[in-house]
Every structure is written in structure tokens, then in C-alpha cells.
Motif scaffolding. Structure first.
Motif, PDB file in Angstrom:
ATOM      1  N   SER A  25      28.452  13.139  -1.266  1.00 53.72           N
ATOM      2  CA  SER A  25      29.333  13.286  -2.431  1.00 53.72           C
ATOM      3  C   SER A  25      30.573  14.091  -2.073  1.00 53.72           C
ATOM      4  O   SER A  25      31.680  13.797  -2.542  1.00 53.72           O
ATOM      5  N   ALA A  26      30.414  15.110  -1.235  1.00 53.03           N
ATOM      6  CA  ALA A  26      31.552  15.928  -0.839  1.00 53.03           C
ATOM      7  C   ALA A  26      32.583  15.097  -0.080  1.00 53.03           C
ATOM      8  O   ALA A  26      33.795  15.197  -0.326  1.00 53.03           O
ATOM      9  N   VAL A  27      32.111  14.258   0.859  1.00 57.88           N
ATOM     10  CA  VAL A  27      33.031  13.398   1.616  1.00 57.88           C
ATOM     11  C   VAL A  27      33.683  12.383   0.695  1.00 57.88           C
ATOM     12  O   VAL A  27      34.895  12.102   0.799  1.00 57.88           O
ATOM     13  N   PHE A  57      38.687  10.539  -2.356  1.00 53.89           N
ATOM     14  CA  PHE A  57      39.393  10.220  -3.593  1.00 53.89           C
ATOM     15  C   PHE A  57      40.566  11.176  -3.819  1.00 53.89           C
ATOM     16  O   PHE A  57      41.629  10.767  -4.282  1.00 53.89           O
ATOM     17  N   ILE A  58      40.354  12.454  -3.480  1.00 51.89           N
ATOM     18  CA  ILE A  58      41.450  13.421  -3.607  1.00 51.89           C
ATOM     19  C   ILE A  58      42.590  13.072  -2.661  1.00 51.89           C
ATOM     20  O   ILE A  58      43.773  13.117  -3.022  1.00 51.89           O
ATOM     21  N   GLN A  59      42.233  12.684  -1.430  1.00 53.26           N
ATOM     22  CA  GLN A  59      43.257  12.295  -0.451  1.00 53.26           C
ATOM     23  C   GLN A  59      43.994  11.033  -0.904  1.00 53.26           C
ATOM     24  O   GLN A  59      45.212  10.919  -0.735  1.00 53.26           O
ATOM     25  N   ALA A  76      18.561  15.151  10.043  1.00 50.83           N
ATOM     26  CA  ALA A  76      18.723  13.702  10.052  1.00 50.83           C
ATOM     27  C   ALA A  76      18.511  13.101   8.676  1.00 50.83           C
ATOM     28  O   ALA A  76      18.745  11.920   8.470  1.00 50.83           O
ATOM     29  N   VAL A  77      18.034  13.896   7.732  1.00 50.20           N
ATOM     30  CA  VAL A  77      17.769  13.392   6.390  1.00 50.20           C
ATOM     31  C   VAL A  77      19.090  13.194   5.654  1.00 50.20           C
ATOM     32  O   VAL A  77      19.968  14.055   5.701  1.00 50.20           O
ATOM     33  N   PHE A  78      19.233  12.046   4.987  1.00 52.13           N
ATOM     34  CA  PHE A  78      20.454  11.765   4.241  1.00 52.13           C
ATOM     35  C   PHE A  78      20.598  12.754   3.103  1.00 52.13           C
ATOM     36  O   PHE A  78      19.657  12.966   2.323  1.00 52.13           O
ATOM     37  N   SER A  79      21.769  13.375   3.000  1.00 55.72           N
ATOM     38  CA  SER A  79      22.023  14.369   1.960  1.00 55.72           C
ATOM     39  C   SER A  79      23.027  13.796   0.970  1.00 55.72           C
ATOM     40  O   SER A  79      24.173  13.498   1.330  1.00 55.72           O
TER      41      SER A  79
END
Length: 378
Positions: A11-13, A18-20, A3-6
Motif C-alpha cells: 500500500s505504501a508503494v 499515485f502521489i508521484q 518473504a511474506v507479502f506485506s
């Protein structure tokens, strides 16, 4: 489940989006290009107080007072004098064709009657089919000519003219004497409605077939690009017929907009305009890869149709570059056809210049669409 924000997962999402976005070039171009186009059009091309409107003059007298009146009108920036007409019939024909917004009529013996205090009348014939083009100029005209006269009769000549205004200005509003906005907007609205629906329906329908794979079946057949194009767009002509019948009925019964011209002239222009828009939708479908892109590109064509066609603002009051761009917008020419036929009793001969422009536009769009369709086949 963590549940901890990663920040790494976030950053991956973020990078993935941005790539999409970079891959979807049409959407990216819309996000950048649409605000720029809106800024340019609303900032420069849109003018709620149009100036430099084409004006003709009928000279019944040509003395110093007449020249002062004309000079005052030119200095006001509302009027752009294009030449002299030989009589009432020539002036009315110029207004009907749309080559002039105003005709200034200086009566005979104008100078003599001014000096004698007879207060002659200067007539301003105006094409009031677009009330916004007439209101500002007509409202300012009285003050403009009064200043011109006061400057002419300054010094020793000041005592010749009596204290009241030396003449009166009569504004004759043709084609829309009551100045009703609906009389101008409703005929033009048909061009905008057909542009929006015909382009979008065609583009989305064809792209939908590509997404479902049925277009590949057509590609595998010996059907030629022109045959595909005609087969795809002609069924939607009936949709345009239904829209137009409903529109004209409502315009006549609800808004009391007259239909004074040739029904055959309207029918010819209406059919040609529908085919042009359907061809444009077909062209958009060759560039779009999804239904969303087809809708975005279709929307991109709507702004010029609304802002550069003369639908909301007088075409003659726009800057020269905006008028140049507007001549390439199909809605510009069909809008002129509808207003000429419905308000100005136009016949087939009166709309031939606009028909020629639509035919040229159709040929260009069709050639580009078929070329792109062949590239799609390859």
C-alpha cells in the motif's frame, strides 16, 4: 529478509506512485487527454467516405433536365455546389487552387440532344490529387443522375426519352489520372515527417540542457530570449534540409511523384514550415520539465497533424469544427503547398495564402514561447 507479502508495504508503494502521478501533471493530463482527443478525432472528424465536397458548375444549358441533374447531385450529399464558373479556364483554376474538388460541365444544347436521343456527355472534372475524395462521388454519380432523369421524365414524358441512359457521364481526373495513392500520400508525408522530427528534436534537446544544468549558464548570461530561441532552433534547420533532400529524391526515383511547380515556391514554404515547427518545439520545451514530458507533449501535436491536416482524409470532407481546428495546424498549410507545387504546377503567387497562415502561426508561437521563457528566467 521477510518473504511474506506485506499489504502495508504494498500500500505504501502504491500510494507513493499515485502521489508521484499527481505531481507529474503533464503525464497525468496526457493519460486523460490523449484518449479523449483520439476518441473525438476518430469518431467525428475522420470520414473514409467524404461528403459535401465543394463543387462548381459550368452551365452550357439550363433547362429542366439540367436542373434535375443538379438537384439529384445535391440530394446525394456528395456534392456541395458553390457557384457557377464562366468557362473551362475558370474551372481549372478553381481545381488548381483547391477551392473546388469538382467542376460539373453541362454542354450546350444538352436538353435538345437528350430528347433527340443523341446521348450527350456530362463532364465531371475532378481534383484527383486525393483519390479518396473522388472515388465515392464519381462512382455514385451515374446512379444519381439516372434517378434524377427518370423522375423528371415520369408520366406522359416517359416516352420521349429512349430506353438506354439519355446521356453519359465522363470523369476527368486531373493531377493524378491513374488514381495512385502514393501520388497523394507521398507529398503530404513530408509535412508529417518534418512535424514529428523538428518539434521533438528541438523540445528534447533544450530540455536536456535544462536537466544537465547548462541552461542555467545561459540564464546567467546577458543573452536575450529571442537570441536564445534563434540560436537553439536554427542549427536544426540543416537537419530538415537533409531530411527533405532524401525525401524528394526517394519520392521521384522510387514512387515517381512529379515535381511540376516552382522550386523557389517550395523552398520558401519549406523553410518557413521548418522554422514554425522548431519554434513549436521551443515552446514545448518551456512547458516540459523532463525529456519524457517533452516527448509526450511533442507526440500530442502529431495527432492533429496527421488527422486534421488533410493528410489521410480530404480536408473539405471533415466537419466544420474539425476544419476550423485544422486551419490552426501548421502541417495543413505546408501540405497544401507541397501538393500544389509538386502536382499542380503552383508558382509563388499560388501559395501566398498558405504562406500567410504559416507566418501568422509563427508569430503567435514565437510570442508565447518568448513569454514563457521570460517566466522561466524569473
Amino acid at each position: 529478509m521477510n518473504a511474506v507479502f506485506s499489504f502495508a508495504r504494498f500500500s505504501a508503494v502504491l500510494i507513493k506512485e499515485f502521489i508521484q502521478m499527481r505531481r507529474d501533471r503533464v503525464t497525468f493530463a496526457m493519460m486523460i487527454g490523449l484518449p479523449i482527443v483520439q476518441l473525438m478525432l476518430f469518431g467525428f472528424a475522420i470520414n473514409a467516405d467524404p461528403r459535401h465536397l465543394p463543387t462548381l458548375i459550368e452551365l452550357g444549358d439550363n433547362g429542366p433536365i439540367t436542373r434535375a441533374v443538379i438537384a439529384g447531385m445535391q440530394n446525394s450529399d456528395y456534392f456541395d455546389f458553390q457557384g457557377v464558373v464562366g468557362g473551362e479556364a475558370s474551372g481549372n483554376e478553381a481545381l488548381r487552387r483547391g477551392s473546388a474538388n469538382f467542376v460539373v460541365v453541362i454542354p450546350q444544347n444538352f436538353e435538345r440532344d437528350v430528347v433527340r436521343g443523341h446521348r450527350p456527355e456530362v463532364l465531371l472534372d475532378a481534383d484527383a490529387s486525393d483519390p479518396s475524395a473522388v472515388g465515392g462521388a464519381a462512382g455514385a454519380l451515374g446512379g444519381i443522375v439516372q434517378v434524377a432523369i427518370s423522375e423528371t421524365f415520369s408520366g406522359p414524358l416517359a416516352g420521349i426519352v429512349p430506353p438506354p441512359p439519355p446521356f453519359s457521364v465522363i470523369v476527368h481526373r486531373q493531377y493524378n489520372p491513374e488514381g495512385k495513392t502514393s501520388t497523394n500520400i507521398v507529398p503530404g508525408l513530408l509535412a508529417i515527417i518534418l512535424s514529428m522530427t523538428m518539434v521533438m528534436i528541438t523540445a528534447v534537446a533544450i530540455v536536456k540542457e535544462s536537466e544537465r544544468g547548462t541552461m542555467e549558464m545561459l540564464i546567467a548570461t546577458p543573452v536575450r530570449p529571442l537570441e536564445v530561441m534563434l540560436g537553439k532552433i536554427l542549427p536544426y534547420v540543416m537537419v530538415g534540409y537533409v531530411q527533405t533532400i532524401v525525401f524528394l529524391t526517394a519520392a521521384y526515383l522510387v514512387f515517381e511523384v512529379p515535381f511540376q511547380g516552382s522550386a523557389l515556391a517550395f523552398f520558401m514554404g519549406f523553410n518557413l514550415f521548418i522554422v514554425v515547427n522548431l519554434a513549436l518545439g521551443f515552446l514545448i520545451s518551456t512547458a516540459a520539465r523532463s525529456q519524457m514530458q517533452a516527448m509526450q507533449l511533442s507526440f500530442f501535436t502529431i495527432l492533429p497533424s496527421i488527422l486534421l491536416s488533410g493528410f489521410m482524409f480530404p480536408f473539405a470532407g471533415m466537419p466544420g469544427w474539425a476544419q476550423f481546428l485544422g486551419q490552426g495546424v501548421p502541417a495543413t498549410h505546408f501540405l497544401r503547398i507541397t501538393r500544389k507545387v509538386m502536382l499542380k504546377s503552383a508558382e509563388i503567387g499560388d501559395i501566398m495564402p498558405e504562406m500567410g497562415a504559416l507566418v501568422l502561426t509563427l508569430l503567435v508561437i514565437s510570442a508565447v514561447a518568448m513569454l514563457r521563457y521570460r517566466q522561466t528566467l524569473d
